[in-house]
Design a protein around this motif. Structure first.
Motif, short mmCIF file in Angstrom:
data_model
loop_
_atom_site.label_atom_id
_atom_site.label_comp_id
_atom_site.label_asym_id
_atom_site.label_seq_id
_atom_site.Cartn_x
_atom_site.Cartn_y
_atom_site.Cartn_z
N ALA A 22 34.44 33.54 34.33
CA ALA A 22 33.64 32.47 34.26
C ALA A 22 33.99 31.09 34.60
N VAL A 23 35.08 30.91 33.58
CA VAL A 23 36.04 29.62 34.09
C VAL A 23 37.04 29.45 33.80
N THR A 24 37.36 30.45 34.73
CA THR A 24 38.50 30.65 35.08
C THR A 24 39.39 30.30 36.48
N VAL A 25 38.43 29.51 37.25
CA VAL A 25 38.93 28.97 38.89
C VAL A 25 40.05 27.91 38.42
N LYS A 26 40.62 27.35 37.04
CA LYS A 26 41.31 25.84 37.27
C LYS A 26 41.65 26.55 35.64
N THR A 32 45.78 34.01 32.02
CA THR A 32 47.00 35.08 33.02
C THR A 32 46.16 34.53 34.27
N VAL A 33 44.55 34.72 33.89
CA VAL A 33 43.55 35.22 35.65
C VAL A 33 43.22 33.48 35.74
N SER A 34 42.82 32.39 35.45
CA SER A 34 43.53 31.21 36.14
C SER A 34 44.36 30.73 36.56
N PHE A 35 45.40 31.66 36.45
CA PHE A 35 47.16 30.92 36.85
C PHE A 35 46.73 31.46 37.83
N LEU A 68 39.24 32.92 48.76
CA LEU A 68 38.14 34.34 48.40
C LEU A 68 38.71 33.92 46.64
N VAL A 69 39.56 33.40 46.59
CA VAL A 69 40.22 33.79 45.18
C VAL A 69 39.44 32.42 43.39
N ILE A 70 39.00 31.65 45.21
CA ILE A 70 38.27 30.97 44.15
C ILE A 70 37.26 31.23 44.00
N LEU A 71 36.32 32.39 44.20
CA LEU A 71 35.34 32.23 44.12
C LEU A 71 34.55 33.60 43.79
N PRO A 72 33.96 34.09 42.72
CA PRO A 72 33.80 34.44 41.54
C PRO A 72 34.31 36.40 41.90
N PRO A 73 33.89 37.11 42.79
CA PRO A 73 34.22 38.57 42.91
C PRO A 73 35.54 38.78 42.39
N MET A 74 36.55 37.72 43.36
CA MET A 74 38.27 38.09 43.02
C MET A 74 38.53 37.66 41.28
N LEU A 103 36.94 39.20 39.24
CA LEU A 103 37.11 40.57 38.26
C LEU A 103 37.92 41.31 38.73
N ILE A 104 38.68 41.29 39.79
CA ILE A 104 39.28 41.58 40.94
C ILE A 104 40.40 42.24 40.25
N LEU A 105 40.83 40.25 39.50
CA LEU A 105 42.23 40.44 39.20
C LEU A 105 41.75 41.05 37.77
N LEU A 106 41.23 40.96 37.36
CA LEU A 106 40.77 41.04 35.76
C LEU A 106 41.23 42.87 36.29
#
Lengths: 213, 205
Positions: A37-41, A151-154, A187-193, A195-198
């Motif tokens: 949840a905290v990985t948008v930025k 990594t995810v937030s990058f 799409l990358v900003i939205l929550p589901p992405m 999960l997919i990145l992880l």
């Protein structure tokens, strides 16, 4: 018993193992709740990683120091009290010195209390080991969690906003609005992405470690 | 009334605990291997959210938030105890889990044997604490709204875990690349389900 040096092979292993091989997030599925949840930025992710590392390390030390004095039956309650006190401290510090980040993290600072990494490491490690190894184990697991967060937030910040740590990486002249050809991937900003990145990170990590059936 | 219904629907579909906020992911991943078990855990979560969110709402309204103690005496009007909310909320949750466990064991042994193992797990489920913290942050106005939010979040969580469990049961027969099996594919599917749930965005009653 012989006094062992601070960076003996055993202690070093405690520190480095959680970074990749037994990463708490990707291998043990702990602490995923807040990890995404905290990985948008990048900035809130780094702050979150530091906060969790501090809480895991300190609570590990405290519980390890108290481990022989706590009756087994009430240990969960004691753990919750210790951890929530530490989280209150972290929350107050963030509010005082990094108010805007603390606003972005909103409820997720409080949720460090129920972050399974904290409870998991106390249960699995701190209650059976001396304070120093428990401290190193806490730092290692906090950093392992941090690596995933960063990594995810990058990727999410770079692809989603074209910035890193708030600085523009993709020049604004590239954008369609300014006559270029580039668009941010909304799409990358939205929550589901997240999960997919992880999921993809886990895929790569499993492949590299050869840990699959 | 319309507001309350709106909060209920919103918390199931739009602000879904799993798909929008990733809360309760640990048990969501760990327990979602069979539909039956995950439905049991889901019901336990609904139950706990329905009890803890209103209780914590009352505590927040009349004890913790800034100026909340004014009803005791006028001198206490300036007191702001909100920094204590984390520890109060988690203590309330942990003790309610204990009480519910004892009550259920005494009066509904059948329910206890199906929910029993999940109840202690729930004390450290982020979705439960998250429910109370969101309730505080979003400042719901009445007890009814808080209860609707609690119930809705629980139902949303139940929906998500039963959905993923059903998919994972079917997934056992599909040919997933070996390193992606288990955890990886579960995350990716959850992401896809989340994208589907985003279709509800903007729904209003």
């Amino acid at each position: 018993m012989e006094k062992e040096p601070l960076f003996s092979a055993k202690n070093l292993k405690l520190l480095t193992d959680p970074l990749a091989r037994v990463n708490p997030v990707t291998a043990l599925v702990l602490g995923v709740c807040s990890a995404l949840a905290v990985t948008v930025k990048l900035e809130p992710a780094v702050v979150m990683a530091i906060s969790v590392t501090a809480v895991v390390a300190v609570s590990n030390v405290i519980m390890s120091a108290l481990r022989s004095t706590i009756p087994n039956r009430i240990r969960i309650i004691v753990q919750l009290v210790v951890v929530s006190l530490l989280v209150i401290l972290v929350d107050q510090i963030l509010r005082a010195f990094a108010y805007s980040v603390s606003k972005q993290l909103s409820v997720f600072v409080g949720l460090i209390i129920t972050n399974c990494i904290v409870m998991g490491r106390i249960e699995a490690f701190a209650l059976g080991n001396k304070p120093l190894p428990a401290f190193i184990d806490g730092i290692g697991n906090g950093l392992g969690y941090g690596i995933i967060l960063v990594t995810v937030s990058f990727f999410r910040e770079l692809l989603g906003s074209g910035t890193l740590w708030g600085y523009r990486i993709i020049p604004s002249s590239f954008y369609v609005a300014n006559g270029g050809v580039y668009e941010n991937n909304g799409l990358v900003i939205l929550p589901p992405m997240a999960l997919i990145l992880l999921g993809i990170i886990i895929w790569i990590q499993n492949y590299k470690n050869g840990r699959y059936s | 009334m319309g507001d309350t219904v709106n909060i209920f629907v919103r918390s199931i579909f739009i602000d879904n605990m799993i798909f929008a906020y990733f809360l309760g992911m640990c048990s969501y991943i760990a327990v979602s291997k069979s539909v039956k078990v995950s439905a049991g855990l889901g019901v336990a979560v609904v139950f706990m959210l329905l009890i803890t969110v209103p209780v914590n709402y009352l505590l927040n309204r009349y004890v913790l938030s800034s100026g909340a103690l004014a009803w005791v005496s006028a001198d206490l009007e300036g007191v702001d105890l909100s920094f204590l909310s984390f520890i109060v909320f988690i203590a309330v949750i942990a003790s309610i889990v204990q009480i519910v466990e004892m009550v259920v064991e005494r009066f509904a042994p059948a329910l206890y044997s199906s929910l029993g193992i999940f109840l202690p797990l729930i004390a450290v489920n982020c979705a439960i604490l998250g429910g109370s913290l969101f309730m505080q942050e979003r400042g719901y106005q009445t007890l009814g709204e808080a209860a609707a939010f609690g119930l809705g979040s629980g139902v949303g969580w139940l929906l998500a875990i039963v959905g993923i469990a059903a998919i994972r049961e079917k997934l056992a027969y599909s040919n997933v690349p070996a390193p992606l099996r288990g955890l990886g594919i579960t995350f990716i599917i959850t992401g896809l389900m989340g994208i589907a749930f985003m279709g509800f965005m903007g729904v209003k009653l």
